[in-house]
Design a protein around this motif. Structure first.
Motif, PDB file in Angstrom:
ATOM      1  N   ASP A  18       0.762  -1.337   0.028  1.00 25.35           N
ATOM      2  CA  ASP A  18      -0.144  -0.241   0.058  1.00 25.35           C
ATOM      3  C   ASP A  18       0.876   1.302  -0.044  1.00 25.35           C
ATOM      4  OD1 ASP A  18       0.365   0.967   2.979  1.00 25.35           O
ATOM      5  OD2 ASP A  18      -0.138  -1.214   3.298  1.00 25.35           O
ATOM      6  N   PRO A  19       0.319   2.419  -0.270  1.00 23.92           N
ATOM      7  CA  PRO A  19       1.168   3.594  -0.390  1.00 23.92           C
ATOM      8  C   PRO A  19       1.822   3.962   0.935  1.00 23.92           C
ATOM      9  CG  PRO A  19      -0.968   3.864  -1.330  1.00 23.92           C
ATOM     10  CD  PRO A  19      -1.114   2.552  -0.460  1.00 23.92           C
ATOM     11  N   SER A  20       1.318   3.436   2.177  1.00 20.97           N
ATOM     12  CA  SER A  20       1.731   4.066   3.244  1.00 20.97           C
ATOM     13  C   SER A  20       3.304   3.584   3.789  1.00 20.97           C
ATOM     14  CB  SER A  20       0.796   3.903   4.460  1.00 20.97           C
ATOM     15  OG  SER A  20       0.570   2.205   4.648  1.00 20.97           O
ATOM     16  N   VAL A  21       3.911   2.386   2.981  1.00 21.91           N
ATOM     17  CA  VAL A  21       5.122   1.813   3.338  1.00 21.91           C
ATOM     18  C   VAL A  21       6.187   2.691   3.065  1.00 21.91           C
ATOM     19  CG1 VAL A  21       4.035  -0.268   3.126  1.00 21.91           C
ATOM     20  CG2 VAL A  21       5.253   0.664   1.303  1.00 21.91           C
ATOM     21  N   ASP A  22       7.127   2.763   4.192  1.00 15.95           N
ATOM     22  CA  ASP A  22       8.377   3.736   3.615  1.00 15.95           C
ATOM     23  C   ASP A  22       9.687   2.636   3.334  1.00 15.95           C
ATOM     24  OD1 ASP A  22       6.999   6.078   4.166  1.00 15.95           O
ATOM     25  OD2 ASP A  22       7.071   5.818   6.185  1.00 15.95           O
ATOM     26  N   SER A  36       8.475   3.328  -6.128  1.00 11.94           N
ATOM     27  CA  SER A  36       7.457   2.263  -5.350  1.00 11.94           C
ATOM     28  C   SER A  36       6.115   2.305  -5.896  1.00 11.94           C
ATOM     29  CB  SER A  36       7.456   3.020  -3.823  1.00 11.94           C
ATOM     30  OG  SER A  36       6.716   2.130  -2.916  1.00 11.94           O
ATOM     31  N   PRO A  38       2.357   0.867  -5.133  1.00 12.45           N
ATOM     32  CA  PRO A  38       1.555   0.086  -4.310  1.00 12.45           C
ATOM     33  C   PRO A  38       0.366  -0.609  -5.166  1.00 12.45           C
ATOM     34  CG  PRO A  38       1.104   2.433  -4.263  1.00 12.45           C
ATOM     35  CD  PRO A  38       2.149   2.080  -5.215  1.00 12.45           C
ATOM     36  N   GLY A  41      -4.523   0.097  -1.992  1.00 10.87           N
ATOM     37  CA  GLY A  41      -4.700   1.320  -1.235  1.00 10.87           C
ATOM     38  C   GLY A  41      -4.857   2.341  -2.051  1.00 10.87           C
ATOM     39  N   THR A  42      -4.965   2.461  -3.166  1.00 10.81           N
ATOM     40  CA  THR A  42      -5.028   3.665  -4.033  1.00 10.81           C
ATOM     41  C   THR A  42      -6.507   3.524  -4.769  1.00 10.81           C
ATOM     42  OG1 THR A  42      -4.210   2.411  -5.949  1.00 10.81           O
ATOM     43  CG2 THR A  42      -2.609   3.858  -4.521  1.00 10.81           C
ATOM     44  N   GLN A 329       2.556  -8.353   8.509  1.00  8.94           N
ATOM     45  CA  GLN A 329       1.265  -7.823   8.352  1.00  8.94           C
ATOM     46  C   GLN A 329       0.324  -8.852   7.650  1.00  8.94           C
ATOM     47  OE1 GLN A 329       0.869  -3.900   6.898  1.00  8.94           O
ATOM     48  NE2 GLN A 329      -1.203  -3.737   7.497  1.00  8.94           N
TER      49      GLN A 329
END
Length: 494
Positions: A18-22, A36, A38, A41-42, A329
Motif C-alpha cells: 500500500d502507499p503508506s509503506v516507507d 515504489s 502500491p 490502497g489507491t 502484516q
C-alpha cells in the motif's frame, strides 16, 4: 546485491502492499531511482503519477472513450483471458497479449478502461465459460456467483497495474521472482533489445498454489488465481534470457513448466562471513537450547516444530526452543494460533517467542544448534547464516536445504513432528556430534555460500547477458556501464 556491485547502476521497481509503506534500507549511491508501486490502497492508478497537472489528468480521463475501449482494448483483453483459461499454455502468445495491453495503457487511461462496461461484459462472458471448460473440473465445476466474478475482476484490476509502469531505458531487467515481478521483464523483452534475468529463491508458482490450497476464497477465484500464476510463470520462463534459481532443487519445477534447461544456472545466495562468526559460550549449567529464526508464516510450519518440541521435552525435560521473528502484516492470526498450540501442549516453559532478533548472529550463537521446519523454501538464509556461525542445523527436506546441509546437518521429512523430533534428539543426546557438524558446516558455508561469491556470479551473468545482447542487436545504452532494473514483490495478497 546492489551495495556489493557499485559498478552497476540500478533502477529499483518495488511492488508494495500500500502507499503508506516507507523504505527501511538506505539506498546505495548506485541506485538512480526507486519507484515504489502500491498494488493496494489507491483509488486510481493516476494517483501514482504525482507530477501530472489538472489539465493532464483531465486529458488522460478523456483518452479512453467507449468506442476506443471496444476497438483497441477489448480484442486484446479477450485474447488475454482466452489464453489464461486454457488447460495448456501458449507462453509466447501470452507474452504478446501482455505487451498489447501495456501498449494500450501508454496512451489510454487505465482506470476508465478497466472499470468500463465493455471490459466487465467481456470478463463476465469469457471467464465463467473458461472456468467450466478447464480439464480440472469438467462438468463437475461448482457454479459461479456474480459476487465471485466481481471480486476476481477487482483482483485482476490490481494485478494489471504493473502494466502501466513506465519501463526505464536499461540494459537488463532483473526480476527477484516470477509472477507480478517478472511482468516488466516480459514486456521489456517484447519491445527492445533489453535482457531479462529471472531469479527464483523459492518457486513462486509452488508457493502460490500452497497458499491457494488453504485460501478461503471462492472456488472460481482460487482457480483464476492459480491460472494467472501458472501463465505468468511459464511465460517468464519462456522469454527470460537467463534463469538463476537459488538452488538446484528449483530446476525440476522450472523445467516442468517449460524453462529451457540451457537457460538455467544456479546462483546460491549467502551472507557476509564477516557478520556471522562462531561464538562458543562456556555455559556448562545452561539448559540445552535450540534456535529458530525467520518470519512467522504458515510456510515455516511452526506448528510442526512446536509439536516436535513436545516430543523432545518428554525425553529432555530442560530443553528450550527460542523462536526469533515476527509475523508480517496479515499473518498475525498464524502467530496467535502457534502460541495457542504451545499453551495447549503445556510448553510455556520450553517454547519462547522472543520477537525480532536485533542480531541474527547473536541469536544463532545463543543455541546449541538451529532448526528449520519449513514446508517450502528456496535456499534459506537462516540455514547458511547458522552454518557460518558454526551451528549444526536440523532442517526439513524442502528447496535447497539438503544441498546446503550435505554432510554437515540432519535433513528430515517436512510436516512430520516425529521425524523432526528425532533429528533434534540426536543432536541433544550427542553434543560432540553437534559441534563436529557445526564446524564442518562453517567450512562448507565459507567455501560455497558467501555473499561475495553470490555477487561475483551475478556480475558475471550481467556482463555475459550484456555482451550477448549487443552481439545480437543494436546496443541499448552506454557500453561503459550496465543499467539494471531490479523488481521485487513485497505483497501479492489482498
Amino acid at each position: 546485491l546492489i551495495s556489493g556491485l557499485p559498478q552497476v547502476r540500478f533502477t529499483v521497481l518495488s511492488l508494495v502492499a500500500d502507499p503508506s509503506v516507507d523504505p527501511v534500507y538506505e539506498l546505495p549511491p548506485n541506485v538512480d531511482t526507486l519507484m515504489s508501486v502500491p498494488l493496494w490502497g489507491t483509488g486510481e492508478v493516476l494517483e501514482l503519477q504525482r507530477d501530472l497537472t489538472l489539465p493532464q489528468v483531465l486529458h488522460r480521463k478523456l483518452s479512453a472513450p467507449s468506442h476506443a475501449i471496444e476497438t483497441h482494448f477489448v480484442p486484446h483483453f479477450r485474447d488475454f483471458l482466452d489464453l489464461l483459461w486454457r488447460p495448456n499454455g501458449d507462453p509466447m502468445r501470452f507474452a504478446d497479449a501482455l505487451q498489447a495491453l501495456a501498449a494500450y495503457f501508454e496512451t489510454h487511461d487505465y482506470d476508465v478502461t478497466l472499470r468500463s462496461e465493455p471490459v466487465w461484459r467481456t470478463f463476465l462472458e469469457v471467464s465463467p465459460v473458461g472456468y467450466r471448460q478447464l480439464e480440472l473440473w469438467g462438468s463437475a465445476a461448482p457454479p459461479v456467483s456474480l459476487l465471485e466474478v466481481t471480486d476476481t475482476l477487482r483482483l485482476l484490476y490490481r494485478w494489471l497495474t504493473v502494466l502501466t509502469l513506465p519501463l526505464p531505458d536499461v540494459d537488463i531487467v532483473h526480476a527477484a521472482a516470477a509472477g507480478l515481478a517478472s511482468i516488466p521483464g516480459i514486456v521489456a523483452t517484447q519491445r527492445s533489445n533489453t535482457a531479462f534475468l529471472l531469479t527464483e529463491h523459492g518457486i513462486y508458482l509452488r508457493e502460490r498454489l500452497l497458499a491457494l490450497a488453504s485460501s478461503e476464497a471462492g472456488r472460481f477465484e482460487q482457480v483464476f488465481q492459480a491460472a494467472f500464476a501458472q501463465r505468468v510463470t511459464e511465460t517468464s520462463y519462456a522469454v527470460a534470457d537467463r534463469i538463476a534459481p537459488g538452488s538446484n532443487f528449483n530446476h525440476r519445477w522450472e523445467r516442468y513448466n517449460g524453462a529451457p534447461p540451457a537457460a538455467i544456472e544456479t546462483i546460491y545466495n549467502g551472507p557476509d562471513p564477516s557478520e556471522f562468526t562462531p561464538v562458543r559460550a562456556n555455559r556448562p549449567d545452561a539448559a540445552p537450547t535450540i534456535i529458530w529464526l525467520g518470519r512467522i508464516d504458515p510456510l515455516k510450519d511452526l506448528e510442526t516444530l512446536i509439536r516436535a518440541t513436545a516430543i523432545v521435552a518428554d525425553q529432555v525435560p530442560d530443553v528450550r526452543l527460542v523462536l526469533y521473528g515476527r509475523a508480517p502484516q496479515g499473518n498475525e492470526w498464524y502467530a496467535e494460533r502457534c502460541i495457542a498450540l504451545r499453551d495447549s501442549l503445556g510448553l510455556q516453559d520450553h517454547v519462547t517467542f522472543a520477537g525480532f532478533a536485533a542480531s541474527a548472529a547473536a541469536a544463532y550463537n545463543e543455541g546449541d544448534f538451529v532448526v528449520l521446519s519449513s514446508i517450502s523454501e528456496g535456499f534459506p538464509y537462516s540455514v547458511v547464516e547458522a552454518m557460518m556461525c558454526g551451528r549444526a542445523v536440523v532442517g526439513t527436506d524442502v528447496g535447497g536445504v539438503s544441498e546446503a546441509l550435505e554432510g554437515c546437518g540432519i535433513v528430515v521429512e517436512p510436516r512430520n513432528p516425529a521425524a523432526l523430533a528425532d533429528g533434534m534428539l540426536r543432536l541433544l543426546e550427542d553434543p560432540t556430534l553437534a559441534r563436529a557438524l557445526g564446524d564442518f558446516a562453517r567450512q562448507r558455508a565459507l567455501a560455497r555460500f558467501s555473499m561475495q561469491q553470490c555477487n561475483a556470479a551475478y556480475l558475471a551473468t550481467y556482463q555475459r547477458l550484456l555482451r550477448e545482447k549487443r552481439e545480437s542487436g543494436p546496443p541499448n545504452g552506454d557500453a561503459a556501464h550496465i543499467n539494471q532494473t531490479y523488481t521485487e514483490v513485497r505483497c501479492e495478497s489482498r
